[in-house]
Write a protein that holds these residues in place. Structure first.
Motif, PDB file in Angstrom:
ATOM      1  N   ARG A  46       0.844  -1.206   0.000  1.00  0.00           N
ATOM      2  CA  ARG A  46       0.000   0.000   0.000  1.00  0.00           C
ATOM      3  C   ARG A  46       0.873   1.248   0.000  1.00  0.00           C
ATOM      4  O   ARG A  46       2.060   1.180   0.304  1.00  0.00           O
ATOM      5  CB  ARG A  46      -0.907   0.024   1.224  1.00  0.00           C
ATOM      6  CG  ARG A  46      -0.130   0.286   2.508  1.00  0.00           C
ATOM      7  CD  ARG A  46      -0.889  -0.060   3.727  1.00  0.00           C
ATOM      8  NE  ARG A  46      -0.841  -1.503   3.874  1.00  0.00           N
ATOM      9  CZ  ARG A  46      -1.496  -2.208   4.752  1.00  0.00           C
ATOM     10  NH1 ARG A  46      -2.270  -1.602   5.603  1.00  0.00           N
ATOM     11  NH2 ARG A  46      -1.407  -3.502   4.830  1.00  0.00           N
ATOM     12  N   ASN A  47       0.254   2.370  -0.333  1.00  0.00           N
ATOM     13  CA  ASN A  47       0.912   3.663  -0.242  1.00  0.00           C
ATOM     14  C   ASN A  47      -0.180   4.695  -0.001  1.00  0.00           C
ATOM     15  O   ASN A  47      -1.332   4.494  -0.416  1.00  0.00           O
ATOM     16  CB  ASN A  47       1.700   3.978  -1.511  1.00  0.00           C
ATOM     17  CG  ASN A  47       2.741   5.071  -1.309  1.00  0.00           C
ATOM     18  OD1 ASN A  47       3.015   5.491  -0.194  1.00  0.00           O
ATOM     19  ND2 ASN A  47       3.324   5.531  -2.398  1.00  0.00           N
ATOM     20  N   ALA A  48       0.159   5.783   0.686  1.00  0.00           N
ATOM     21  CA  ALA A  48      -0.861   6.771   1.031  1.00  0.00           C
ATOM     22  C   ALA A  48      -0.248   8.154   1.112  1.00  0.00           C
ATOM     23  O   ALA A  48       0.955   8.304   1.302  1.00  0.00           O
ATOM     24  CB  ALA A  48      -1.506   6.400   2.363  1.00  0.00           C
ATOM     25  N   ILE A  49      -1.124   9.151   0.978  1.00  0.00           N
ATOM     26  CA  ILE A  49      -0.704  10.537   1.091  1.00  0.00           C
ATOM     27  C   ILE A  49      -1.823  11.332   1.768  1.00  0.00           C
ATOM     28  O   ILE A  49      -3.004  11.159   1.449  1.00  0.00           O
ATOM     29  CB  ILE A  49      -0.350  11.130  -0.291  1.00  0.00           C
ATOM     30  CG1 ILE A  49       0.306  12.488  -0.158  1.00  0.00           C
ATOM     31  CG2 ILE A  49      -1.568  11.163  -1.215  1.00  0.00           C
ATOM     32  CD1 ILE A  49       0.928  12.998  -1.448  1.00  0.00           C
ATOM     33  N   THR A  50      -1.447  12.166   2.732  1.00  0.00           N
ATOM     34  CA  THR A  50      -2.422  13.039   3.385  1.00  0.00           C
ATOM     35  C   THR A  50      -2.768  14.168   2.421  1.00  0.00           C
ATOM     36  O   THR A  50      -1.883  14.837   1.906  1.00  0.00           O
ATOM     37  CB  THR A  50      -1.857  13.606   4.698  1.00  0.00           C
ATOM     38  OG1 THR A  50      -1.517  12.505   5.552  1.00  0.00           O
ATOM     39  CG2 THR A  50      -2.859  14.514   5.385  1.00  0.00           C
ATOM     40  N   ILE A  51      -4.068  14.360   2.191  1.00  0.00           N
ATOM     41  CA  ILE A  51      -4.505  15.388   1.244  1.00  0.00           C
ATOM     42  C   ILE A  51      -5.197  16.564   1.938  1.00  0.00           C
ATOM     43  O   ILE A  51      -5.399  17.605   1.333  1.00  0.00           O
ATOM     44  CB  ILE A  51      -5.391  14.801   0.134  1.00  0.00           C
ATOM     45  CG1 ILE A  51      -6.593  14.059   0.711  1.00  0.00           C
ATOM     46  CG2 ILE A  51      -4.557  13.886  -0.770  1.00  0.00           C
ATOM     47  CD1 ILE A  51      -7.572  13.520  -0.332  1.00  0.00           C
ATOM     48  N   TYR A  52      -5.578  16.379   3.207  1.00  0.00           N
ATOM     49  CA  TYR A  52      -6.177  17.478   3.980  1.00  0.00           C
ATOM     50  C   TYR A  52      -5.987  17.169   5.453  1.00  0.00           C
ATOM     51  O   TYR A  52      -6.158  16.020   5.877  1.00  0.00           O
ATOM     52  CB  TYR A  52      -7.672  17.614   3.669  1.00  0.00           C
ATOM     53  CG  TYR A  52      -8.335  18.725   4.444  1.00  0.00           C
ATOM     54  CD1 TYR A  52      -8.239  20.044   4.019  1.00  0.00           C
ATOM     55  CD2 TYR A  52      -9.037  18.461   5.614  1.00  0.00           C
ATOM     56  CE1 TYR A  52      -8.831  21.072   4.742  1.00  0.00           C
ATOM     57  CE2 TYR A  52      -9.627  19.483   6.340  1.00  0.00           C
ATOM     58  CZ  TYR A  52      -9.521  20.784   5.903  1.00  0.00           C
ATOM     59  OH  TYR A  52     -10.093  21.793   6.619  1.00  0.00           O
ATOM     60  N   LYS A  53      -5.636  18.193   6.232  1.00  0.00           N
ATOM     61  CA  LYS A  53      -5.468  17.970   7.670  1.00  0.00           C
ATOM     62  C   LYS A  53      -5.756  19.258   8.416  1.00  0.00           C
ATOM     63  O   LYS A  53      -5.083  20.266   8.231  1.00  0.00           O
ATOM     64  CB  LYS A  53      -4.052  17.495   7.980  1.00  0.00           C
ATOM     65  CG  LYS A  53      -3.880  17.124   9.438  1.00  0.00           C
ATOM     66  CD  LYS A  53      -2.559  16.445   9.675  1.00  0.00           C
ATOM     67  CE  LYS A  53      -2.485  16.053  11.135  1.00  0.00           C
ATOM     68  NZ  LYS A  53      -1.957  14.747  11.338  1.00  0.00           N
ATOM     69  N   SER A  54      -6.782  19.203   9.264  1.00  0.00           N
ATOM     70  CA  SER A  54      -7.099  20.320  10.149  1.00  0.00           C
ATOM     71  C   SER A  54      -7.089  19.804  11.578  1.00  0.00           C
ATOM     72  O   SER A  54      -6.731  18.648  11.829  1.00  0.00           O
ATOM     73  CB  SER A  54      -8.471  20.907   9.791  1.00  0.00           C
ATOM     74  OG  SER A  54      -9.504  20.014  10.184  1.00  0.00           O
ATOM     75  N   ASP A  55      -7.514  20.632  12.512  1.00  0.00           N
ATOM     76  CA  ASP A  55      -7.547  20.209  13.912  1.00  0.00           C
ATOM     77  C   ASP A  55      -8.555  19.086  14.155  1.00  0.00           C
ATOM     78  O   ASP A  55      -8.400  18.298  15.077  1.00  0.00           O
ATOM     79  CB  ASP A  55      -7.899  21.386  14.820  1.00  0.00           C
ATOM     80  CG  ASP A  55      -6.813  22.444  14.822  1.00  0.00           C
ATOM     81  OD1 ASP A  55      -5.654  22.117  14.474  1.00  0.00           O
ATOM     82  OD2 ASP A  55      -7.119  23.600  15.162  1.00  0.00           O
ATOM     83  N   LYS A  56      -9.595  19.004  13.311  1.00  0.00           N
ATOM     84  CA  LYS A  56     -10.658  18.023  13.544  1.00  0.00           C
ATOM     85  C   LYS A  56     -10.798  16.965  12.462  1.00  0.00           C
ATOM     86  O   LYS A  56     -11.430  15.936  12.691  1.00  0.00           O
ATOM     87  CB  LYS A  56     -11.995  18.745  13.707  1.00  0.00           C
ATOM     88  CG  LYS A  56     -12.043  19.599  14.951  1.00  0.00           C
ATOM     89  CD  LYS A  56     -13.436  20.044  15.250  1.00  0.00           C
ATOM     90  CE  LYS A  56     -13.424  20.808  16.554  1.00  0.00           C
ATOM     91  NZ  LYS A  56     -14.659  20.716  17.272  1.00  0.00           N
ATOM     92  N   ILE A  57     -10.242  17.199  11.281  1.00  0.00           N
ATOM     93  CA  ILE A  57     -10.434  16.271  10.158  1.00  0.00           C
ATOM     94  C   ILE A  57      -9.098  15.994   9.479  1.00  0.00           C
ATOM     95  O   ILE A  57      -8.308  16.910   9.255  1.00  0.00           O
ATOM     96  CB  ILE A  57     -11.406  16.855   9.108  1.00  0.00           C
ATOM     97  CG1 ILE A  57     -12.791  17.069   9.714  1.00  0.00           C
ATOM     98  CG2 ILE A  57     -11.505  15.951   7.883  1.00  0.00           C
ATOM     99  CD1 ILE A  57     -13.742  17.809   8.806  1.00  0.00           C
TER     100      ILE A  57
END
Length: 130
Positions: A46-57
């Motif tokens: 598998r491979n993954a990338i964070t595409i959005y990150k806030s304090d809650k999501i």
């Protein structure tokens, strides 16, 4: 609002990207191509990338090879995943589900589940705090 971004790394030299801002545009096909051209995809299931990150999501785009398994996964946040391509077998609380493109599942915090890719699959995983 502060704009948050990611810095490139040796593994992902073109990894600079905006993770949180008043709006974030995400080119999913471009990121999937990137994931499948990285060394990590060749070496792992598998491979993954964070595409959005806030304090809650937090939103992560993940590519899974057939037979990749995430066993007895349980987190302290809510979680959902949406299938973009492929098929997954999901087991939770004694039940089995098969998810296909266009379908999604959502779990409350602390609910254990296992996910197996029954074919190569692309998914978007979202974790959220209540």
């Amino acid at each position: 609002m502060d704009i948050k971004s990611n810095q490139s790394t040796d593994s992902r030299p073109d990894g600079d990207r905006i993770l949180d801002a008043p709006y974030v545009f995400t080119d999913i096909p471009m990121y999937l191509e990137q994931l499948k051209n990285e060394r990590s995809w060749v070496k792992n299931d598998r491979n993954a990338i964070t595409i959005y990150k806030s304090d809650k999501i937090t939103m992560v785009l993940s590519a899974l090879k057939q037979d990749a398994v995430i066993n007895n996964h349980s987190i302290a946040e809510g979680l959902s995943f949406q299938v973009l391509s492929g098929e997954l077998k999901v087991e939770t609380e004694g039940r089995v589900f098969y998810t296909t493109p266009g379908q999604m599942m959502t779990f409350h915090a602390g609910i254990a589940h296992s996910i197996q890719a029954t074919s190569d699959a692309d998914i978007i995983i979202t974790t959220f705090k209540s």
